[in-house]
Write a protein that holds these residues in place. Structure first.
Motif, PDB file in Angstrom:
ATOM      1  N   GLU A 162       0.826  -1.212   0.000  1.00 37.57           N
ATOM      2  CA  GLU A 162       0.000   0.000   0.000  1.00 37.57           C
ATOM      3  C   GLU A 162       0.860   1.262   0.000  1.00 37.57           C
ATOM      4  OE1 GLU A 162      -3.811  -2.041   2.301  1.00 37.57           O
ATOM      5  OE2 GLU A 162      -2.470  -0.712   3.425  1.00 37.57           O
TER       6      GLU A 162
ATOM      7  N   ARG B  29       3.914   1.469  -1.185  1.00 43.99           N
ATOM      8  CA  ARG B  29       4.519   1.550  -2.524  1.00 43.99           C
ATOM      9  C   ARG B  29       3.526   2.104  -3.542  1.00 43.99           C
ATOM     10  NH1 ARG B  29       8.391  -3.281  -1.778  1.00 43.99           N
ATOM     11  NH2 ARG B  29      10.245  -2.063  -1.247  1.00 43.99           N
ATOM     12  N   GLU B  30       2.278   1.696  -3.451  1.00 47.36           N
ATOM     13  CA  GLU B  30       1.248   2.210  -4.372  1.00 47.36           C
ATOM     14  C   GLU B  30       1.029   3.708  -4.155  1.00 47.36           C
ATOM     15  OE1 GLU B  30      -0.348   0.914  -7.069  1.00 47.36           O
ATOM     16  OE2 GLU B  30       1.106  -0.701  -6.763  1.00 47.36           O
TER      17      GLU B  30
ATOM     18  N   LYS C  92       3.961   5.522  -5.707  1.00 45.04           N
ATOM     19  CA  LYS C  92       3.863   5.448  -7.161  1.00 45.04           C
ATOM     20  C   LYS C  92       2.831   6.469  -7.678  1.00 45.04           C
ATOM     21  CE  LYS C  92       2.893   1.993 -10.752  1.00 45.04           C
ATOM     22  NZ  LYS C  92       2.525   0.587 -10.974  1.00 45.04           N
TER      23      LYS C  92
END
Length: 188
Positions: A174, A176-177, A180
């Motif tokens: 989560e 990392r998302e 991003k």
């Protein structure tokens, strides 16, 4: 009760981070330009190579000797020389300013005071200091008055912005998302 930490995503490295606050501080310092898991595994690698990880031992190591420890395969960081100097500077600051006891950084004072102390550490800019303050509050029970406000968005309950919010592999994904999406929004 044993604190569970999942920053390195490796049980032995995470156990060190959960029980040794200097190791946690070093992991945070190393968390740049490499994956989070590698950064937070770094203190365990150093501890294994040095026979322990204390601020005094790191501070007193010769610069070339410590650089060699950092660079030994696999290297602790992709920039072992420069990061080795930063780790030693951090250790020296902990020894000189706090008597080798990192917990003195946050032992007293409110969130703003603790943030100021963190920002004064070598290698800790504003963002890294805020993230570390949020990590202390969210996962280590270090909650000086006003810590969430001092940590800014990183202190928000339920957020998935940084290492402060990683408690397992799901929250790692989560975070990392979120990063991003933030990068994509910045580009667009």
């Amino acid at each position: 009760m044993t604190r569970k930490v999942c920053l390195a995503q490796d049980p032995e490295a995470d156990e060190l981070l959960a029980t040794d606050m200097f190791a946690l501080l070093v992991g945070m310092l190393l968390d740049q330009q490499i994956p989070m898991e590698k950064a937070f595994s770094g203190p365990k690698v150093l501890a294994d190579r040095m026979g322990g990880l204390s601020p005094q031992a790191v501070a007193e190591a010769g610069e070339e000797e410590f650089a060699a420890i950092m660079a030994e395969t696999p290297a602790v960081h992709r920039f072992p020389g420069s990061m080795g100097k930063r780790v030693q500077a951090l250790a020296r600051a902990v020894v000189e300013e706090y008597g080798g006891d990192v917990s003195r950084i946050w032992a007293d004072g409110d969130g703003k005071v603790v943030l100021k102390r963190l920002k004064a550490l070598p290698g800790f800019g504003d963002q890294k200091a805020r993230i570390f303050l949020a990590l202390l509050g969210k996962q280590f029970g270090v909650e000086p008055e006003g810590w969430r406000e001092a940590a800014g968005a990183y202190g928000e309950a339920g957020s998935r912005r940084s290492v402060a919010d990683v408690v397992d592999s799901v929250t790692l994904g989560e975070v990392r998302e979120f990063k991003k999406a933030a990068k994509a929004a910045a580009k667009g």
